[in-house]
Design an enzyme around this catalytic site. Structure first.
Site, short mmCIF file in Angstrom:
data_model
loop_
_atom_site.label_atom_id
_atom_site.label_comp_id
_atom_site.label_asym_id
_atom_site.label_seq_id
_atom_site.Cartn_x
_atom_site.Cartn_y
_atom_site.Cartn_z
N ASP A 108 68.39 25.94 14.52
CA ASP A 108 68.87 25.07 13.44
C ASP A 108 70.02 25.77 12.70
O ASP A 108 69.82 26.82 12.06
CB ASP A 108 67.75 24.76 12.44
CG ASP A 108 66.72 23.79 13.00
OD1 ASP A 108 66.99 23.20 14.06
OD2 ASP A 108 65.67 23.60 12.37
N GLU A 193 58.94 17.15 17.49
CA GLU A 193 57.94 17.37 18.53
C GLU A 193 56.55 16.99 18.06
O GLU A 193 56.21 17.13 16.88
CB GLU A 193 57.96 18.84 18.96
CG GLU A 193 59.29 19.25 19.56
CD GLU A 193 59.47 20.75 19.73
OE1 GLU A 193 60.29 21.14 20.58
OE2 GLU A 193 58.82 21.52 19.00
N LYS A 302 58.41 13.95 22.49
CA LYS A 302 58.72 15.32 22.89
C LYS A 302 57.53 16.24 22.63
O LYS A 302 56.92 16.19 21.56
CB LYS A 302 59.95 15.81 22.11
CG LYS A 302 60.48 17.15 22.53
CD LYS A 302 61.78 17.41 21.77
CE LYS A 302 62.25 18.84 21.91
NZ LYS A 302 63.45 19.10 21.07
N THR A 349 60.12 20.80 26.96
CA THR A 349 61.18 21.79 26.73
C THR A 349 61.00 23.01 27.64
O THR A 349 60.13 23.05 28.48
CB THR A 349 61.20 22.24 25.26
OG1 THR A 349 59.94 22.85 24.95
CG2 THR A 349 61.42 21.06 24.34
N GLU A 387 64.29 19.29 28.69
CA GLU A 387 65.51 19.91 28.16
C GLU A 387 65.32 21.42 28.12
O GLU A 387 64.19 21.92 28.24
CB GLU A 387 65.81 19.37 26.76
CG GLU A 387 64.67 19.49 25.77
CD GLU A 387 64.88 18.68 24.50
OE1 GLU A 387 64.67 19.25 23.41
OE2 GLU A 387 65.22 17.49 24.60
N LEU A 390 66.78 26.93 24.73
CA LEU A 390 67.84 27.73 24.14
C LEU A 390 69.13 27.51 24.92
O LEU A 390 69.11 27.22 26.11
CB LEU A 390 67.47 29.22 24.18
CG LEU A 390 66.14 29.59 23.51
CD1 LEU A 390 65.81 31.06 23.78
CD2 LEU A 390 66.18 29.32 22.02
#
Length: 519
Positions: A108, A193, A302, A349, A387, A390
């Site tokens: 973030d 999430e 997610k 993720t 996805e 990082l």
């Protein structure tokens, strides 16, 4: 009339292997003041992505920006400008209903709080926020405990989310009708999430801490006491021996070998804690289904890739986040089963991670975790997407994503045995578009497409989207419990058969291995 298999060209046979690739826009593409910032730069970047063959983009649609002025006072104008730009470049759009704060999590770089009028309610009633055992409040996302409490100008949290999604549909109807928006990812917790905020950097958590349970607000405490009493154990309390954010599992009474988590009381608590999370997701997805009923979109949710301590028997970091996953209990397949009733996609993720790159002392298992979660989704007959966790620009990471996208490789005669529905790359940046980085990224896009050119017609790779039907009936507790039975994951190949290759790819892979040796 369809062509017979023998009459299909090589490209037509290969297209069912095509996995569309999306790119996540910067977190602050719409500013806190609800302005589309630096439109000219974004336009130039979208042009580059389009030329690279990217299928679409993903963007957070922040509750804290849209409904910032007051209850039901929505301002969609900046997002309409953004969507028009995306439509202009004929890119598809995945829109995230972001009911969480931006800021306080890994990656973030901007801060976008939840609406000020909600935070003001929290000043007099801080129990609307997730709370750890020490009493620290987390203002990233409203606690599940207020899902049905009319504390927000007469509305419950669920009603707030429902109204927001209905307003989105009303104000973005032309983009939905035109097929620009193809995917609505419904935010269900921190970082969007479906999880508890168990590892907040804003409260001092650092990797690989086990995190903390987040159920000590007065609403969840009361719900647990009611559930324990109904089960015949009014004396049971919430855990007081599970450690703090940066503990290791074995240093706690709860997670140590033969610890509390294995006891009857521990099992009762963890079942309650994880079920609260699943039912929260189920209810909001049901509202999303009603809001977008009849639209040609897919719903998605997610799930976080909490890979540290995955190879430990206690799975401590997953468990504090709400995923009751053990060596003999599947904590993810029940989530996939819930998604199946909403015709939803499970978005996961950490697709880029390999075990060899992680700290061995933290018993990380990203590869096994990805295999378990994706396999669970496929076993429940839902689509799975994913996805990277990082930002990475190297061949090693891209090849791992490619492997997960098609675990058994391409099929040159038609659909592959296993194929992810899509992959979103995090995220658009100057670094990504830097000459050498973008060069290998373009190869990655081509390999995701199974060496085929960009295909504007999703039907050709079996991605036709039908109007959204009403959700199927709720699953019983017994049906959800049945999904916790641990099954072996599907087999994965050792390496992808669509390697990005090239000298740079080889050097990047070598660098990745050297880097992992010194971590």
């Amino acid at each position: 009339m369809q062509a017979s298999p023998a009459a299909l060209t090589y490209d037509e046979k290969m297209l069912p292997n095509y996995v569309p690739i999306y790119v996540m826009l910067p977190l602050g593409v719409i500013t806190n003041d609800n302005v589309l910032e630096d439109k000219d730069k974004l336009e130039s970047q979208l042009k580059e992505l389009k030329a690279a063959g990217v299928d679409g983009i993903m963007v957070d649609v922040w509750w804290g920006i849209i409904e910032s002025k007051g209850p039901r006072q929505y301002d969609w104008s900046a997002y309409r400008s953004l969507f028009e730009l995306i439509q202009q470049y004929e890119l598809k759009l995945q829109a995230i209903m972001s009911f969480h704060q931006c800021g306080g999590n890994v990656g973030d770089v901007v801060t976008i709080p939840i609406p000020k009028w909600v935070l003001e309610i929290g000043e007099t009633n801080p129990d609307i926020f997730y709370t750890n055992r020490s009493g620290n409040r987390n203002k990233e996302y409203l606690t599940i405990g207020v899902d049905h409490k009319p504390l927000f100008d007469g509305r419950t949290a669920i009603e707030i989310y429902s109204d927001y999604m209905k307003s989105f549909r009303k104000n973005m109807f032309d983009f939905l009708e035109a097929g620009v928006i193809i995917d609505i990812e419904v935010g269900l917790g921190p970082a969007g999430e479906l999880r508890y905020p168990s590892y907040p950097e804003s409260q001092g958590w650092v990797f690989p801490g086990i995190g903390e349970f987040q159920c000590y607000d007065k609403y969840l405490k009361a719900e647990f006491k009611e559930a324990a009493t109904a089960s015949g154990h009014p004396e049971w309390e919430l855990p007081d021996n599970a450690g703090t954010y940066n503990d290791k599992p074995e240093s706690t009474e709860f997670f140590k070998t033969n610890g509390t988590y294995l006891s009857e009381q521990g099992n009762f608590f963890l079942t309650w804690y994880s079920n609260k999370l699943m039912f929260h997701g189920d209810e909001i997805l049901d509202e999303a289904n009603k809001a977008f009923l009849g639209c040609k979109v897919k719903l998605a949710a997610k799930v976080s890739g909490i890979h540290w301590w995955y190879l430990a028997d206690n799975h401590a970091a997953e468990i504090t986040a709400g995923y009751y996953n053990l060596n003999d209990r599947d904590g993810y397949r029940p989530i996939a089963r819930i998604l199946s009733r909403h015709y939803g996609i499970l978005n996961f993720t950490c697709l880029e991670m390999r075990n060899s790159e992680q700290d061995a002392a933290a018993k990380c298992g990203p590869q096994e975790l990805v295999q378990q979660v994706l396999s669970g989704g496929w076993r429940e007959n839902i689509e799975v997407a994913g996805e990277n966790a990082l930002s990475r620009y190297d061949a090693t990471a891209y090849n791992q994503i490619l492997l997960n996208a098609r675990p058994n490789g391409v099929n040159k005669e038609g659909p592959p045995k296993l194929r992810m529905y899509g992959v979103t790359y995090l995220r658009l940046s100057d670094d990504l578009l830097a000459e050498n980085n973008f060069k290998i990224f373009k190869i990655f896009v081509k390999k995701m497409h199974a060496d085929q050119d960009y295909c504007p017609d999703p039907q050709k790779y079996n991605h036709e989207i039908d109007p959204l039907e009403r959700s199927k009936p709720k699953f019983s507790n017994e049906e959800l419990m049945e999904a916790t039975k641990k099954l072996l994951p599907f087999p994965w190949d050792e390496e992808t058969d669509m390697n990005v290759g090239g000298t740079r790819g080889i050097l990047a892979a070598l660098f990745g291995k050297i880097f992992s040796m010194f971590k």
